[in-house]
Design an enzyme around this catalytic site. Sequence first.
Site, PDB file in Angstrom:
ATOM      1  N   GLU A 114      -5.098   1.599   2.704  1.00 25.95           N
ATOM      2  CA  GLU A 114      -4.934   0.423   3.562  1.00 25.95           C
ATOM      3  C   GLU A 114      -5.172   0.791   5.009  1.00 25.95           C
ATOM      4  O   GLU A 114      -5.779   0.035   5.776  1.00 25.95           O
ATOM      5  CB  GLU A 114      -3.520  -0.159   3.393  1.00 25.95           C
ATOM      6  CG  GLU A 114      -3.319  -1.524   4.056  1.00 25.95           C
ATOM      7  CD  GLU A 114      -2.824  -1.476   5.498  1.00 25.95           C
ATOM      8  OE1 GLU A 114      -2.751  -2.533   6.141  1.00 25.95           O
ATOM      9  OE2 GLU A 114      -2.511  -0.376   6.006  1.00 25.95           O
ATOM     10  N   GLU A 115      -4.695   1.962   5.390  1.00 22.82           N
ATOM     11  CA  GLU A 115      -4.762   2.368   6.803  1.00 22.82           C
ATOM     12  C   GLU A 115      -6.191   2.635   7.254  1.00 22.82           C
ATOM     13  O   GLU A 115      -6.452   2.802   8.445  1.00 22.82           O
ATOM     14  CB  GLU A 115      -3.892   3.609   7.044  1.00 22.82           C
ATOM     15  CG  GLU A 115      -2.409   3.427   6.717  1.00 22.82           C
ATOM     16  CD  GLU A 115      -1.667   2.508   7.689  1.00 22.82           C
ATOM     17  OE1 GLU A 115      -2.287   2.011   8.645  1.00 22.82           O
ATOM     18  OE2 GLU A 115      -0.460   2.275   7.466  1.00 22.82           O
ATOM     19  N   HIS A 163       4.044   3.348  13.050  1.00 25.70           N
ATOM     20  CA  HIS A 163       3.086   4.446  13.210  1.00 25.70           C
ATOM     21  C   HIS A 163       3.649   5.589  14.061  1.00 25.70           C
ATOM     22  O   HIS A 163       2.925   6.242  14.813  1.00 25.70           O
ATOM     23  CB  HIS A 163       1.729   3.959  13.742  1.00 25.70           C
ATOM     24  CG  HIS A 163       0.920   3.255  12.687  1.00 25.70           C
ATOM     25  ND1 HIS A 163      -0.443   3.095  12.758  1.00 25.70           N
ATOM     26  CD2 HIS A 163       1.280   2.678  11.507  1.00 25.70           C
ATOM     27  CE1 HIS A 163      -0.871   2.439  11.685  1.00 25.70           C
ATOM     28  NE2 HIS A 163       0.155   2.172  10.920  1.00 25.70           N
ATOM     29  N   HIS A 182       0.844  -1.205   0.000  1.00 28.96           N
ATOM     30  CA  HIS A 182       0.000   0.000   0.000  1.00 28.96           C
ATOM     31  C   HIS A 182       0.871   1.242   0.000  1.00 28.96           C
ATOM     32  O   HIS A 182       1.948   1.281   0.598  1.00 28.96           O
ATOM     33  CB  HIS A 182      -1.010  -0.016   1.150  1.00 28.96           C
ATOM     34  CG  HIS A 182      -0.446   0.116   2.537  1.00 28.96           C
ATOM     35  ND1 HIS A 182      -0.260   1.340   3.137  1.00 28.96           N
ATOM     36  CD2 HIS A 182      -0.076  -0.804   3.455  1.00 28.96           C
ATOM     37  CE1 HIS A 182       0.206   1.154   4.371  1.00 28.96           C
ATOM     38  NE2 HIS A 182       0.339  -0.140   4.594  1.00 28.96           N
ATOM     39  N   ASP A 237       6.039   2.336   6.805  1.00 30.47           N
ATOM     40  CA  ASP A 237       4.753   1.638   6.638  1.00 30.47           C
ATOM     41  C   ASP A 237       3.941   2.458   5.647  1.00 30.47           C
ATOM     42  O   ASP A 237       3.322   3.447   6.031  1.00 30.47           O
ATOM     43  CB  ASP A 237       4.073   1.540   8.009  1.00 30.47           C
ATOM     44  CG  ASP A 237       2.673   0.950   7.931  1.00 30.47           C
ATOM     45  OD1 ASP A 237       2.264   0.504   6.848  1.00 30.47           O
ATOM     46  OD2 ASP A 237       1.986   0.948   8.964  1.00 30.47           O
ATOM     47  N   ASP A 273       4.168  -5.907   3.518  1.00 29.14           N
ATOM     48  CA  ASP A 273       3.855  -4.854   4.481  1.00 29.14           C
ATOM     49  C   ASP A 273       4.860  -4.940   5.634  1.00 29.14           C
ATOM     50  O   ASP A 273       5.632  -5.899   5.714  1.00 29.14           O
ATOM     51  CB  ASP A 273       2.414  -5.012   4.993  1.00 29.14           C
ATOM     52  CG  ASP A 273       1.801  -3.684   5.441  1.00 29.14           C
ATOM     53  OD1 ASP A 273       2.545  -2.788   5.886  1.00 29.14           O
ATOM     54  OD2 ASP A 273       0.568  -3.553   5.356  1.00 29.14           O
TER      55      ASP A 273
END
Lengths: 342, 344
Positions: free
Chosen positions: A199-200, A308, A67, A169, A222
Amino acid sequence: MKDLVKKLSESFGPSGSEDQIRQIIRSEVEQYADEVRVDSMGSLICRVAPKAAAPGAAAKRIMVDAHMDEIGIVVSYIDDKGFLRFSPVGGLNPHVLLGQRVVFGNGVVGVFGTEKLDDIKDLKFDKMFIDIGARDRAEAQAKVRVGDAAVMLASFADMGCRVSGKAMDDRIACAVVIEAMRRSRPKLHEVYYVFAVQEELGLRGARTAAYGINPDVGIAVDVTLWGDTPEHAPFNVSLGGGAAIKAKDSSLIAHPAVKNLMIDTAEKNGIPYQLEVLERGGTDAGAIALTREGVPSGTISIPCRYVHTPAEMVDMGDVDACVRLLAAMVEELASPAGGGIL
Amino acid sequence: MHLADARGVTGYESPAWDGVNSLFADLVDEIRRDPLGSAIMWKKGAAKEPPARIMFAAHLDEIGMIVSKIEDEGFLRIWMMGGVDRRILPSMEVTVHGRRDLHGVIGAIPPHLQDSSKKDKSWKWDELTVDCGMPADRLRELVRVGDVISFDRRAIGLANDRIAGKSMDDRAGIAVMYEAARELQKLSHDCDVFFVATVQEEVGYGGGITSTFGVMPDIGIAIDVGHGNMPGVPEHEALKLGGGPAISFGPHVHPHIFSKLKETAEDRGIPYQVEPGTSPRGTDAYAMQMTRSGVATGLLSVPLRYMHTSVETLSLGDVKKSGQLLAYFASAVDSRFREGLTCF
């Protein structure tokens, strides 16, 4: 490879606003694809045709996905003094934002501030605001509108064999997929390399891309978490331990045949790998697996610390192992034996 | 009981598949497995025009565990596959499905050694390990992270046609479909009937989603288990063991299917209970209902006590009656009923 990672990491592309990152990836991959299209959600889909058509039967389709969106914030209100209120885009922790800066798609920079708090534990998004240096609402509105999204402002750091930055990410996986595209050309079968959006927000781009492609097998790339920093919860993945082959996360039970092919392929090619059972978190493979009548799917994970945050860290040795494993998997699947799956 | 003893941890259902295949092989016209592994067993109807398509779905998978880490001391760290209640794990015997099947036990810190503040609390996942009695190096030769673990528990018979065992959720539903398929041999039916043993229900009904997409049914009925009566469960929230199948209603059920199931039970003198559904989620009925342009769904629940333990208890009479009800239902569905499904 590090130059590519730096470029992708520092690019702008919060979930739902992927135009800039899509342009950058498109310019990297166009030369390797036979056809490039963008679906109505915005995912970039690159088809690579086989060297030779599959004899007799129609070519099968292999979907490889990373992604391209990243977590961020979206402006929800601009007050009369020019401060912005915001909501998170994707899984963001308010404590991570303290002392950080964000950047909007047009280059406007903001810093996070907080209201008076009795206890730092009371920190929530609604106690925070963004200050873009505007003196009043009119000046703020000239730079930013409600609904505009921003990402963390963080520069890429080259630490030698490890690197750190925002949006590893999943830009590190975008880099892995781009590099694997460079290295492999399928013998049989078509390969669809997908750089998915949103995706998130719940694996949204991969879901529609997979429906459109209707693949026979799916591989997502990922990041995963880590278990090797001081006093960390037990987790079987270490930075520098090689490509992580996923057995389970909360979105997916990797198809046993796909998981086993990844293990066998890694062993056959001497690629370092580790096996991963992730308690919480998901990847696009979870969406691909449940498409139409079902798609055998698995995930190759890049171990990543501090996921994150603006300081996500990966090991370039792991990245190389993931490139080699992905390229070898595509070759296995696109061979006459189809990796025993196609 | 054989069905319940078979091992089929969610995502790894293949070991349980052989038994199902041999049960249904002579009762249906065609068997296939979809790419995710659900078994689709098709019994053709007698209709000349395109027949109505009924899908019965019971899930083949069972809850279990997965190896998440192998510690140097020779213990396996574990994580749940589906909704496992970790309070029941200490003192459980398990099978670790490694390169070969290994016996293991889940132990616990003895109360003598336990911090007194923790004595009344449930164990956390990182406090539970599987002990196979092997040193780490030998264990690592036989077991990998990602191997699955199932509960070692043989079903036993209790009094009054009750049985207890692991994974009655939802092998009971498979048994209901088997009874229905047998009963259907004696009946004529216009519609095509698809008996579907779905996979991955316990982790979000993945098999229900994909198999329904493939079958494209007009009518979908999920067969799952519902909470049986026991001390501590209020009467209005429980189904009566031995009281017959529970016909569910609510937003997850098409009103005509609910009425038709009730009507069929009354016509045939089959005792039944009704079960209000408070949430549309939680069973394959949700997966079926929301597939493609929507499917008219029903839900039949077999009353079951102690859900998600290894002593799930039910009445065999309820299973048999549920199967009969489904067979009579399938036999009564004609094209007129199908057309009526969009008349509100």
